[in-house]
Design a protein around this motif. Structure first.
Motif, PDB file in Angstrom:
ATOM      1  N   GLY A 455       0.796  -1.210   0.000  1.00 45.58           N
ATOM      2  CA  GLY A 455       0.000   0.000   0.000  1.00 45.58           C
ATOM      3  C   GLY A 455       0.830   1.262   0.000  1.00 45.58           C
ATOM      4  O   GLY A 455       2.037   1.264   0.252  1.00 45.58           O
ATOM      5  N   SER A 456       0.143   2.361  -0.280  1.00 49.61           N
ATOM      6  CA  SER A 456       0.819   3.652  -0.436  1.00 49.61           C
ATOM      7  C   SER A 456       1.471   4.130   0.848  1.00 49.61           C
ATOM      8  O   SER A 456       2.543   4.752   0.815  1.00 49.61           O
ATOM      9  CB  SER A 456      -0.192   4.696  -0.932  1.00 49.61           C
ATOM     10  OG  SER A 456      -0.761   4.300  -2.160  1.00 49.61           O
ATOM     11  N   ALA A 457       0.831   3.868   1.987  1.00 43.77           N
ATOM     12  CA  ALA A 457       1.390   4.323   3.262  1.00 43.77           C
ATOM     13  C   ALA A 457       2.706   3.615   3.556  1.00 43.77           C
ATOM     14  O   ALA A 457       3.681   4.239   4.006  1.00 43.77           O
ATOM     15  CB  ALA A 457       0.383   4.086   4.388  1.00 43.77           C
ATOM     16  N   ASP A 458       2.750   2.322   3.295  1.00 46.95           N
ATOM     17  CA  ASP A 458       3.988   1.559   3.507  1.00 46.95           C
ATOM     18  C   ASP A 458       5.074   2.057   2.567  1.00 46.95           C
ATOM     19  O   ASP A 458       6.244   2.204   2.962  1.00 46.95           O
ATOM     20  CB  ASP A 458       3.709   0.073   3.282  1.00 46.95           C
ATOM     21  CG  ASP A 458       4.921  -0.807   3.556  1.00 46.95           C
ATOM     22  OD1 ASP A 458       5.668  -0.511   4.511  1.00 46.95           O
ATOM     23  OD2 ASP A 458       5.121  -1.795   2.814  1.00 46.95           O
ATOM     24  N   LEU A 459       4.708   2.342   1.330  1.00 49.55           N
ATOM     25  CA  LEU A 459       5.676   2.884   0.373  1.00 49.55           C
ATOM     26  C   LEU A 459       6.248   4.197   0.871  1.00 49.55           C
ATOM     27  O   LEU A 459       7.472   4.405   0.890  1.00 49.55           O
ATOM     28  CB  LEU A 459       4.999   3.083  -0.981  1.00 49.55           C
ATOM     29  CG  LEU A 459       5.846   3.757  -2.068  1.00 49.55           C
ATOM     30  CD1 LEU A 459       6.942   2.824  -2.556  1.00 49.55           C
ATOM     31  CD2 LEU A 459       4.975   4.196  -3.245  1.00 49.55           C
ATOM     32  N   ALA A 460       5.383   5.112   1.292  1.00 48.88           N
ATOM     33  CA  ALA A 460       5.836   6.427   1.754  1.00 48.88           C
ATOM     34  C   ALA A 460       6.733   6.313   2.977  1.00 48.88           C
ATOM     35  O   ALA A 460       7.702   7.067   3.131  1.00 48.88           O
ATOM     36  CB  ALA A 460       4.630   7.312   2.069  1.00 48.88           C
ATOM     37  N   ALA A 461       6.425   5.346   3.844  1.00 50.74           N
ATOM     38  CA  ALA A 461       7.180   5.205   5.093  1.00 50.74           C
ATOM     39  C   ALA A 461       8.571   4.622   4.874  1.00 50.74           C
ATOM     40  O   ALA A 461       9.507   4.959   5.620  1.00 50.74           O
ATOM     41  CB  ALA A 461       6.391   4.333   6.069  1.00 50.74           C
ATOM     42  N   ARG A 462       8.748   3.779   3.849  1.00 50.28           N
ATOM     43  CA  ARG A 462       9.997   3.018   3.752  1.00 50.28           C
ATOM     44  C   ARG A 462      10.832   3.276   2.512  1.00 50.28           C
ATOM     45  O   ARG A 462      12.001   2.892   2.473  1.00 50.28           O
ATOM     46  CB  ARG A 462       9.691   1.516   3.832  1.00 50.28           C
ATOM     47  CG  ARG A 462       9.104   1.064   5.153  1.00 50.28           C
ATOM     48  CD  ARG A 462       9.163  -0.458   5.297  1.00 50.28           C
ATOM     49  NE  ARG A 462       8.356  -1.149   4.303  1.00 50.28           N
ATOM     50  CZ  ARG A 462       8.838  -2.043   3.429  1.00 50.28           C
ATOM     51  NH1 ARG A 462      10.119  -2.323   3.406  1.00 50.28           N
ATOM     52  NH2 ARG A 462       8.017  -2.632   2.570  1.00 50.28           N
ATOM     53  N   ILE A 463      10.290   3.919   1.483  1.00 58.09           N
ATOM     54  CA  ILE A 463      11.015   4.002   0.221  1.00 58.09           C
ATOM     55  C   ILE A 463      12.343   4.735   0.355  1.00 58.09           C
ATOM     56  O   ILE A 463      13.323   4.411  -0.333  1.00 58.09           O
ATOM     57  CB  ILE A 463      10.140   4.662  -0.883  1.00 58.09           C
ATOM     58  CG1 ILE A 463      10.793   4.542  -2.262  1.00 58.09           C
ATOM     59  CG2 ILE A 463       9.830   6.102  -0.549  1.00 58.09           C
ATOM     60  CD1 ILE A 463      10.895   3.144  -2.787  1.00 58.09           C
ATOM     61  N   ASP A 464      12.428   5.698   1.254  1.00 61.93           N
ATOM     62  CA  ASP A 464      13.671   6.455   1.409  1.00 61.93           C
ATOM     63  C   ASP A 464      14.462   6.061   2.654  1.00 61.93           C
ATOM     64  O   ASP A 464      15.410   6.756   3.044  1.00 61.93           O
ATOM     65  CB  ASP A 464      13.362   7.956   1.443  1.00 61.93           C
ATOM     66  CG  ASP A 464      12.938   8.482   0.076  1.00 61.93           C
ATOM     67  OD1 ASP A 464      13.311   7.863  -0.936  1.00 61.93           O
ATOM     68  OD2 ASP A 464      12.219   9.500   0.026  1.00 61.93           O
ATOM     69  N   ASP A 465      14.072   4.952   3.277  1.00 62.64           N
ATOM     70  CA  ASP A 465      14.811   4.447   4.445  1.00 62.64           C
ATOM     71  C   ASP A 465      16.205   4.027   3.995  1.00 62.64           C
ATOM     72  O   ASP A 465      16.353   3.182   3.112  1.00 62.64           O
ATOM     73  CB  ASP A 465      14.057   3.250   5.028  1.00 62.64           C
ATOM     74  CG  ASP A 465      14.677   2.742   6.322  1.00 62.64           C
ATOM     75  OD1 ASP A 465      15.860   3.054   6.592  1.00 62.64           O
ATOM     76  OD2 ASP A 465      13.980   2.027   7.061  1.00 62.64           O
ATOM     77  N   PRO A 466      17.248   4.619   4.573  1.00 57.25           N
ATOM     78  CA  PRO A 466      18.612   4.247   4.150  1.00 57.25           C
ATOM     79  C   PRO A 466      18.934   2.779   4.392  1.00 57.25           C
ATOM     80  O   PRO A 466      19.867   2.244   3.790  1.00 57.25           O
ATOM     81  CB  PRO A 466      19.509   5.170   4.994  1.00 57.25           C
ATOM     82  CG  PRO A 466      18.649   5.672   6.092  1.00 57.25           C
ATOM     83  CD  PRO A 466      17.247   5.675   5.586  1.00 57.25           C
ATOM     84  N   ASP A 467      18.176   2.119   5.291  1.00 55.02           N
ATOM     85  CA  ASP A 467      18.414   0.702   5.570  1.00 55.02           C
ATOM     86  C   ASP A 467      17.582  -0.234   4.684  1.00 55.02           C
ATOM     87  O   ASP A 467      17.636  -1.461   4.866  1.00 55.02           O
ATOM     88  CB  ASP A 467      18.116   0.395   7.044  1.00 55.02           C
ATOM     89  CG  ASP A 467      19.065   1.139   7.981  1.00 55.02           C
ATOM     90  OD1 ASP A 467      20.244   1.310   7.611  1.00 55.02           O
ATOM     91  OD2 ASP A 467      18.621   1.567   9.071  1.00 55.02           O
ATOM     92  N   LEU A 468      16.807   0.323   3.751  1.00 51.95           N
ATOM     93  CA  LEU A 468      16.006  -0.520   2.858  1.00 51.95           C
ATOM     94  C   LEU A 468      16.935  -1.425   2.060  1.00 51.95           C
ATOM     95  O   LEU A 468      17.917  -0.975   1.466  1.00 51.95           O
ATOM     96  CB  LEU A 468      15.192   0.358   1.909  1.00 51.95           C
ATOM     97  CG  LEU A 468      14.243  -0.370   0.945  1.00 51.95           C
ATOM     98  CD1 LEU A 468      13.101  -1.027   1.704  1.00 51.95           C
ATOM     99  CD2 LEU A 468      13.689   0.611  -0.097  1.00 51.95           C
ATOM    100  N   ASP A 469      16.629  -2.737   2.071  1.00 47.44           N
ATOM    101  CA  ASP A 469      17.453  -3.717   1.373  1.00 47.44           C
ATOM    102  C   ASP A 469      17.105  -3.688  -0.114  1.00 47.44           C
ATOM    103  O   ASP A 469      16.247  -4.431  -0.587  1.00 47.44           O
ATOM    104  CB  ASP A 469      17.207  -5.110   1.962  1.00 47.44           C
ATOM    105  CG  ASP A 469      18.136  -6.168   1.366  1.00 47.44           C
ATOM    106  OD1 ASP A 469      19.099  -5.778   0.665  1.00 47.44           O
ATOM    107  OD2 ASP A 469      17.891  -7.378   1.592  1.00 47.44           O
ATOM    108  N   VAL A 470      17.771  -2.811  -0.852  1.00 50.73           N
ATOM    109  CA  VAL A 470      17.457  -2.600  -2.260  1.00 50.73           C
ATOM    110  C   VAL A 470      18.715  -2.195  -3.009  1.00 50.73           C
ATOM    111  O   VAL A 470      19.602  -1.526  -2.458  1.00 50.73           O
ATOM    112  CB  VAL A 470      16.368  -1.517  -2.402  1.00 50.73           C
ATOM    113  CG1 VAL A 470      16.871  -0.158  -1.936  1.00 50.73           C
ATOM    114  CG2 VAL A 470      15.837  -1.421  -3.825  1.00 50.73           C
ATOM    115  N   ASP A 471      18.812  -2.655  -4.263  1.00 50.15           N
ATOM    116  CA  ASP A 471      19.869  -2.167  -5.147  1.00 50.15           C
ATOM    117  C   ASP A 471      19.258  -1.891  -6.513  1.00 50.15           C
ATOM    118  O   ASP A 471      18.062  -2.099  -6.720  1.00 50.15           O
ATOM    119  CB  ASP A 471      21.043  -3.156  -5.230  1.00 50.15           C
ATOM    120  CG  ASP A 471      20.647  -4.523  -5.768  1.00 50.15           C
ATOM    121  OD1 ASP A 471      19.816  -4.585  -6.706  1.00 50.15           O
ATOM    122  OD2 ASP A 471      21.150  -5.545  -5.264  1.00 50.15           O
TER     123      ASP A 471
END
Length: 635
Positions: A455-471
């Motif tokens: 959902g959109s709220a989860d996206l907004a909360a985590r997309i810019d988290d520096p600890d997000l496991d993403v490359d």
């Protein structure tokens, strides 16, 4: 004195008494008549109903002469919240001039007005309501033909959906695109440049003063977005469908040409009132094939696919005969010819100045069904034959705006429908990608690990988290924003690039959602995944972080590297969890939701059927457009 036999109305002299047929009790009133005699309010006495109608309309100052003429209704969707429609008062004046110069009586009436940025949760959530409003107001009022004035994205499809269902003579008039602005010596325009520059701002490449200054220039005039977004796409498709004259799609909102088009639309509307040519007669399978050809050739909005499905499924004889598969089949033989943002570099003003739809249709003639009927009563081929066509000289700055078939901007399949793989859907395919708008073409064949957002709220909360496991090779997946999961299927499919990657120069990633994306946006983005994540039987709904997703545009493959048994186990487990959780799931809680929101959540169908209400389709309540029973949540 003589009556008006062609229209069945009273004498034009304005007299009353024995010679006035409206008060002749011995002459039955035809309930299917024309002018003021049609659709009478029910008082149990048709003559009294007509008497009442006339006395009240005369309070508006109309004479018997005026009321004896063909009545052209003009749908007024003006709103101070709607800058796309800011020019509608001027357009109405011009339409009225055309109607009255042609011997008709023009009467405007209001319906809902929708604008993308001023409708919560989305304008798509209200599209079906607007279609109902349009249908019922056309049906209820004594009009012989109707001019549908609209522009902003969901407006024109809503009007056509309602118009087909009402099946009175209609003709469309779009408000037209806005002009581009200028920022620091560079042309800019809503809304591709809105999104690309906002991405730069998020990445730290623009400062707050620049983004604030740019905000003043992106929408410098009234009108719809000045690129090939949904509004411009639907304007072009209305021409291809035959529901709007060829030269009416591209003229700027603030131009005198737009006013002349409005006047001629009034003239056409009077003719329609006389011929009584209905939209269900004009629109044939060939009309829709022409529209899909144009959609692919202009690199149009992915939203148009949902709208076309909803439009065709309102038609009693065509419902279920055009599917997303049809769009993909035509795409394979149709090149992208129009160089406009987001697939190219130009703006709608350039397209108009390069010849607009007339020039494009002349170029596409080998691929079109030229015998398809249009709202003028003539075929598309006959209309094109009357419009002189001269290609621009090669040295012209606009020469490349409309490419020749032999030298396209993109070879074929600007819009692709996925038809293989467990994420492609079990109902014939709905997931779509605008391949021509990919910013990193290597991603059109890609394999990566999923990063899931619920959902959109989860996206907004985590997309810019520096600890997000993403490359940069991760596959960003946003679910829960489908027709039911987030009512209105928001345009959140343009998932932002995580800030830590954007700051490193990443401009595109493979992104997948069950929602939509603005037609003005670009990127390697898969949309409309069906069944949506909220559906208990959805594969999208059971994906987990780290699952390996495979996308291959050439092969039309959208898959996940999971065994079928694992997928079924996850789905069954989720069904049990949803059943025990009760009303926490929107799929379950919708049964107890009141008002329009509840109606929407219970009745909306999936993207491949147009996200329309089941009871509004030609198939009717409880059935899919193909004729089968609705089985949402039972897969």
């Amino acid at each position: 004195m003589t009556s008006n036999p062609d229209h069945g109305g009273p004498p034009r002299s304005g007299s009353s008494g024995a010679n006035n047929l409206d008060y002749d009790l011995t002459t039955p009133i035809n309930p299917d008549g024309v002018g003021l005699r049609q659709k009478l309010s029910s008082y149990g006495d048709a003559h009294f109903s007509l008497f009442m109608r006339k006395l009240f309309i005369k309070a508006m100052g109309y004479s018997e002469d005026a009321l004896s003429r063909p009545i052209v209704g003009i749908v007024n969707t003006y709103s101070s919240f709607n800058p796309c429609h800011a020019n509608i008062p001027q357009l109405i004046d011009a339409v009225k001039r055309g109607v009255q110069l042609s011997g008709g009586l023009a009467i405007d009436f209001p319906t809902i007005s929708l604008h993308e940025s001023f409708a919560a949760p989305t304008s798509m959530y209200l599209r079906n309501l607007m279609s109902m409003d349009t249908e019922e107001m056309i049906q209820a009022q004594p009009v012989d033909s109707v001019v549908l004035i609209g522009g902003c994205d969901k407006t024109t499809p809503a009007q056509l959906m309602g118009g087909i269902s009402a099946n009175k003579p209609i003709i469309h008039l779009v408000t037209g695109p806005m002009m581009p602005g200028s920022f620091q010596g560079v042309r800019v325009g809503a809304c591709t440049d809105c999104r690309s520059n906002w991405a730069k701002f998020r990445a730290g490449a623009m400062d707050i003063e620049d983004i604030s200054g740019l905000n003043e220039e992106l929408a410098p005039t009234a009108g719809t977005c000045g690129v090939m977004g949904t509004a411009s796409t639907m304007a072009c498709l209305l021409v291809a469908l035959g529901m709007m004259p060829i030269q009416a799609a591209t003229a700027p909102a603030v131009s005198s040409a737009r006013l002349r088009i409005s006047e001629s639309t009034g003239t056409h509307a009077v003719q329609l009132a006389k011929t009584r040519l209905q939209p269900q007669t004009i629109l044939t399978r060939e009309s829709f094939l022409n529209a899909i050809t144009v959609l692919q050739a202009i690199g149009g909005s992915t939203n148009a696919i949902v709208h076309l499905m909803a439009i065709v499924n309102r038609h009693p004889t065509l419902a279920g005969t055009i599917t997303p598969h049809t769009i993909d089949t035509i795409g394979r033989q149709t090149p992208l010819l129009v160089d406009l943002k987001p697939s190219g570099e130009n703006y709608m003003t350039d397209f108009h100045n390069a010849g607009g739809m007339a020039a494009l249709l002349h170029e596409l003639k080998p691929l079109l069904h030229l015998d398809a009927l249009t709202v003028t009563g003539r075929t598309l081929g006959a209309e094109l034959a009357d419009i002189p066509f001269r290609p621009l000289p090669p040295h012209s700055n606009l020469a490349n705006c409309i490419r020749p078939l032999a030298n396209p901007l993109y070879p074929a399949s600007a819009l692709v429908i996925f038809e293989r793989g467990i994420l492609a859907g079990t109902t014939g395919g709905a997931a779509v990608i605008k391949a021509s708008a990919s910013k990193d073409r290597r991603l059109l064949k890609h394999r990566g690990k999923a990063v899931i957002f619920d959902g959109s709220a989860d996206l907004a909360a985590r997309i810019d988290d520096p600890d997000l496991d993403v490359d940069r090779d991760s596959v960003l997946i946003l679910r829960g924003i489908g027709p039911v999961g987030n009512p209105g299927m928001p345009e959140a499919g343009l998932i932002p690039i995580p800030k830590k990657l954007a700051e490193r120069g990443v401009v595109d990633m493979l992104r997948i959602s069950d929602g939509r994306m603005s037609g003005t946006a670009g990127g390697t983005i898969v949309l409309h995944v069906s069944p949506e994540g909220a559906d208990p039987g959805s594969v999208l709904g059971v994906l987990r972080d780290g699952d390996v997703v495979v996308c291959d545009v050439v092969e039309r493959m959208l898959d996940v590297e999971l065994e079928e048994t694992e997928v079924l186990e996850r789905i069954n487990k989720r069904r049990r969890e949803m059943a025990s959780a009760g009303g926490e799931s929107p799929w379950v809680s919708r049964e107890g939701v009141r008002g329009y929101r509840g109606l929407y959540m219970r009745e909306v169908n999936q993207a491949e059927h147009g996200a329309d209400f089941g009871f509004l389709t030609a198939a009717g309540p409880g059935r899919t457009p193909g004729g089968g029973n609705i089985t949402q949540g039972q897969n």
